[in-house]
Write an enzyme that holds these catalytic residues in place. Structure first.
Site, PDB file in Angstrom:
ATOM      1  N   ARG A 140       0.784  -1.325   0.034  1.00  0.00           N
ATOM      2  CA  ARG A 140       0.008   0.017   0.117  1.00  0.00           C
ATOM      3  C   ARG A 140       1.036   0.968  -0.005  1.00  0.00           C
ATOM      4  NH1 ARG A 140      -5.121   0.212   3.622  1.00  0.00           N
ATOM      5  NH2 ARG A 140      -3.737   0.869   5.395  1.00  0.00           N
ATOM      6  N   ASP A 141       2.007   1.449   0.013  1.00  0.00           N
ATOM      7  CA  ASP A 141       2.950   2.596  -0.088  1.00  0.00           C
ATOM      8  C   ASP A 141       4.234   2.102  -0.943  1.00  0.00           C
ATOM      9  OD1 ASP A 141       3.311   5.061   0.552  1.00  0.00           O
ATOM     10  OD2 ASP A 141       4.174   4.985   2.406  1.00  0.00           O
ATOM     11  N   ILE A 142       4.151   1.401  -2.273  1.00  0.00           N
ATOM     12  CA  ILE A 142       5.145   1.288  -3.014  1.00  0.00           C
ATOM     13  C   ILE A 142       5.566   2.712  -3.623  1.00  0.00           C
ATOM     14  CG2 ILE A 142       5.841   0.148  -5.177  1.00  0.00           C
ATOM     15  CD1 ILE A 142       5.909  -1.541  -2.813  1.00  0.00           C
ATOM     16  N   THR A 192       0.765   7.188  -0.590  1.00  0.00           N
ATOM     17  CA  THR A 192       1.415   8.380  -0.895  1.00  0.00           C
ATOM     18  C   THR A 192       0.536   8.845  -2.497  1.00  0.00           C
ATOM     19  OG1 THR A 192       3.462   7.934   0.030  1.00  0.00           O
ATOM     20  CG2 THR A 192       3.417   9.645  -1.636  1.00  0.00           C
TER      21      THR A 192
END
Length: 214
Positions: A76-78, A116
Site C-alpha cells: 500500500r505504499d510502493i 502516498t
C-alpha cells in the site's frame, strides 16, 4: 525471510514519562541511507537509470509483491523511497517499509486514504479499495517509468489540502499517466506493460504480480 524484502531483526519497546514507544529493528542495507530508488533517480538528474539494471531490480520488486500478495498482504505504499536500489548490485534490490501494509482479513489503517498520493490509483480516492494487489502494481508501474526516464508519469502533487484536491480531481477524471520518454516509446512491449500496470480502471489493470515477474 524472502531476500526481496529488508529483513526484520527484532522488536522492542521503551518506556518514558509520557508512555511507551515501539521500535522495529531491520537488517542493515549497505549504502543506506542513500541507496533508495529515489536517491538513484535524483542522482541521475533527469536522465534515467541504466536500463538493464532497472529491469533486474524490478523483477525483484515484482517477486516481492507476488510473495506477499500470495499471502493476502498488500504493501500500500510502493514508491521510490521505499525501494532499496543498490545501483551496482541490482540483484540485491528489495522492498522496504511495510508500515501501513494491510491483510485481507481487514486490518485497516486509520486516518486518510492509505499510501502516498503521487503513487496511488484512482479507486483509492473513489472508495473502491483500501488496498489490494492492483494498488501495489499501479504504484510499481509509476516507479518503473520514473526509474527508466527520470520523469514522473504525473506532475508532482502539492502538499496539504491542495494536493488532496488535485488527486481527487485526477481520480474522478480517470487520468492516465504520460509515458512519453523515448526509452519507453521506442519499446512497444514495455510501453504496453506500463499502460496495463497503470490503467485507471482496476478491472483492466494487471492484477497479478506473477505476470510482472515473468
Amino acid at each position: 525471510d524472502d531476500p526481496a524484502f529488508v529483513r526484520f531483526v527484532d522488536y522492542f519497546e521503551t518506556a518514558h514519562a509520557s508512555g511507551s514507544e515501539a521500535f522495529l529493528v531491520m537488517a542493515f542495507l549497505p549504502g543506506m541511507p542513500g541507496s533508495s530508488l529515489r536517491d538513484a533517480i535524483q542522482r541521475s538528474a533527469g536522465c534515467g537509470l541504466d536500463f538493464q539494471s532497472v529491469l533486474r531490480a524490478f523483477v525483484r520488486y515484482a517477486h516481492g509483491l507476488k510473495t506477499i500478495h500470495d499471502r493476502g498482504i498488500y504493501h500500500r505504499d510502493i514508491k521510490p523511497t521505499n525501494l532499496y536500489y543498490p545501483e551496482d548490485r541490482p540483484d540485491s534490490a528489495s522492498i522496504m517499509d511495510l508500515g501501513i501494509a494491510r491483510d485481507e482479513s481487514g486490518t485497516e489503517t486509520t486516518g486518510q486514504v492509505p499510501g502516498t498520493l503521487d503513487y496511488m490509483p484512482p479507486e483509492t480516492a473513489l472508495g473502491g479499495t483500501r488496498g489490494d494487489a492492483g494498488m501495489d502494481i499501479y504504484a510499481l508501474g509509476l516507479c518503473l517509468y520514473e526509474a527508466l526516464s527520470g520523469k514522473k508519469g504525473f506532475p508532482r502533487l502539492p502538499t496539504g489540502s491542495q494536493g488532496f484536491a488535485q488527486f481527487f480531481q485526477r481520480a474522478r477524471d480517470k487520468a492516465r499517466p504520460v509515458f512519453d520518454d523515448e526509452c519507453v516509446t521506442s519499446r512497444p512491449e514495455l510501453l504496453d506493460l506500463l499502460l496495463r500496470m497503470t490503467d485507471p480502471d482496476p478491472r483492466k489493470r494487471i492484477s497479478s504480480a506473477a505476470e510482472l515477474e515473468r
